[in-house]
Design an enzyme around this catalytic site. Structure first.
Site, mmCIF file in Angstrom:
data_model
loop_
_atom_site.group_PDB
_atom_site.id
_atom_site.type_symbol
_atom_site.label_atom_id
_atom_site.label_comp_id
_atom_site.label_asym_id
_atom_site.label_seq_id
_atom_site.Cartn_x
_atom_site.Cartn_y
_atom_site.Cartn_z
ATOM 1 N N ASP A 199 0.842 -1.205 0.000
ATOM 2 C CA ASP A 199 0.000 0.000 0.000
ATOM 3 C C ASP A 199 0.879 1.257 0.000
ATOM 4 O OD1 ASP A 199 0.818 -0.189 2.620
ATOM 5 O OD2 ASP A 199 -1.164 0.077 3.508
ATOM 6 N N SER A 200 2.207 1.068 -0.026
ATOM 7 C CA SER A 200 3.122 2.176 -0.324
ATOM 8 C C SER A 200 2.823 2.726 -1.727
ATOM 9 C CB SER A 200 4.586 1.723 -0.228
ATOM 10 O OG SER A 200 4.788 0.536 -0.977
ATOM 11 N N ASP A 250 -1.184 -6.101 -0.065
ATOM 12 C CA ASP A 250 -1.435 -5.458 1.229
ATOM 13 C C ASP A 250 -2.918 -5.213 1.448
ATOM 14 O OD1 ASP A 250 0.631 -4.967 3.003
ATOM 15 O OD2 ASP A 250 1.320 -3.161 1.961
ATOM 16 N N LYS A 269 -1.008 -9.382 3.227
ATOM 17 C CA LYS A 269 -0.252 -8.887 4.386
ATOM 18 C C LYS A 269 -1.136 -7.899 5.130
ATOM 19 C CE LYS A 269 3.343 -5.868 3.993
ATOM 20 N NZ LYS A 269 2.790 -4.674 4.700
ATOM 21 N N GLU A 329 -1.154 -5.304 8.876
ATOM 22 C CA GLU A 329 -0.313 -4.700 9.917
ATOM 23 C C GLU A 329 -0.863 -5.003 11.308
ATOM 24 O OE1 GLU A 329 0.193 -0.523 9.086
ATOM 25 O OE2 GLU A 329 1.006 -0.913 7.081
ATOM 26 N N GLU A 336 9.605 -3.742 10.372
ATOM 27 C CA GLU A 336 9.972 -2.462 9.750
ATOM 28 C C GLU A 336 10.497 -1.489 10.807
ATOM 29 O OE1 GLU A 336 7.082 -0.870 7.052
ATOM 30 O OE2 GLU A 336 8.182 1.003 6.772
HETATM 31 O O1 KIV Z 1 3.584 -1.115 1.547
HETATM 32 C C1 KIV Z 1 4.754 -1.486 1.560
HETATM 33 O O2 KIV Z 1 5.546 -1.175 0.675
HETATM 34 C C2 KIV Z 1 5.197 -2.292 2.680
HETATM 35 C C3 KIV Z 1 6.649 -2.642 2.768
HETATM 36 C C4 KIV Z 1 7.445 -1.455 3.077
HETATM 37 C C5 KIV Z 1 6.897 -3.726 3.734
HETATM 38 O O3 KIV Z 1 4.406 -2.652 3.501
#
Ligand code: KIV
Length: 258
Positions: free
Chosen positions: A44-45, A83, A112, A114, A177
């Site tokens: 989600d970056s 994510d 994934k 959090e 992280e």
């Molecule tokens: O969203 C992302 O890029 C991430 C990584 C930095 C682990 O969660």
């Protein structure tokens, strides 16, 4: 060989480092596929590096599904993880499962999320969806943390305890992280599944980096990242060359016509 959740989990025992990178679309997915990484994360970056947002919080499930589908068209051999965006898994576990199903239907092979959301993780895992954990600095909590701050300096025991809880829930790997390297080593020693570090030192079982940070497409140079190319500068030079050629009549030539 096709990388799967069980295969990545077993890399801890073999001692082979797990190489992970983010991707967001066809070209970044193709680069990751061709480089032979083990796992590709549609992070989600996306919000920061592709959509130009200040944080990951505004990223929606629809955004994640669209970009997961694009990366899926490029990525075959690495495991493809997507994510779960902010607000799609923290409450009702059946709503969390519905969000995970949307990402799996878009082409993900695992999700994934959090933090430690036990009911959501159990419900998603029961549906046969591999879950990757994420502890330490979790970007969806940026406002709670008061900015991009290293976590676990004073409360390392909490991070270890959370990692053990995630491992007991059956996650196939845990992203760590921005935590001290010694704490990441301790977590790595204690949990049965691989730890995947970003700004967590060399002692993790694997590493993950944001694509744009590795290739020089991000504005900032982060301490936790290394630039292996200056693609931002290369793009700039290419476009300046094109501009000059068009202005001065150097492009197109007869060779480019029909
Ligand atoms: O969203 C992302 O890029 C991430 C990584 C930095 C682990 O969660």
């Amino acid at each position: 060989m096709k990388k799967t959740a069980p295969l990545i989990r077993n890399m801890k025992a073999s001692g082979e480092k797990v190489v992970c990178v983010t991707a967001y679309d066809l070209p970044t997915g193709l680069a990751a596929e061709r480089a032979g990484v083990d796992l590709v994360l549609v992070g989600d970056s996306l919000g920061n590096v592709v959509l130009g947002l200040d944080s990951t919080l505004p990223v929606t499930l629809e955004d994640m599904a669209r970009h997961t589908a694009a990366v899926r068209r490029a990525v075959r051999t690495p495991m493809l993880v997507s994510d779960m965006p902010f607000g799609t898994y923290e409450g009702d576990p059946s709503a969390a499962l519905a969000s995970a199903v949307t990402l799996m239907r878009a082409g993900a092979e695992g999700i994934k999320l959090e933090g430690v959301h036990e009911a959501a993780i159990r419900t998603i895992a029961r549906a046969g969806i591999p879950v990757m954990g994420h502890l330490g600095f979790t970007p969806q909590h940026v406002h709670e943390f008061g900015g991009h701050r290293v976590q676990g300096r004073e409360d390392g025991a909490r991070v270890v305890e959370e990692a053990l809880r995630l491992a007991s829930l059956g996650v196939f790997a845990i992203v760590l992280e921005l935590i001290p390297a010694t704490l990441a080593e301790e977590v790595t020693r204690q949990v049965a599944c691989p730890t995947i570090g970003i700004g967590a030192g060399p002692g993790c079982d694997g590493q993950i980096q944001v694509f744009h940070d590795l290739v020089g497409l991000a504005d900032k140079q982060y301490r936790h990242a290394r630039r292996y190319a200056e693609c931002g500068e290369a793009f700039q030079r290419a476009l300046e060359g094109y501009r000059d050629d068009v202005k001065q009549g150097g492009f197109p030539t007869e060779d480019h016509g029909f």
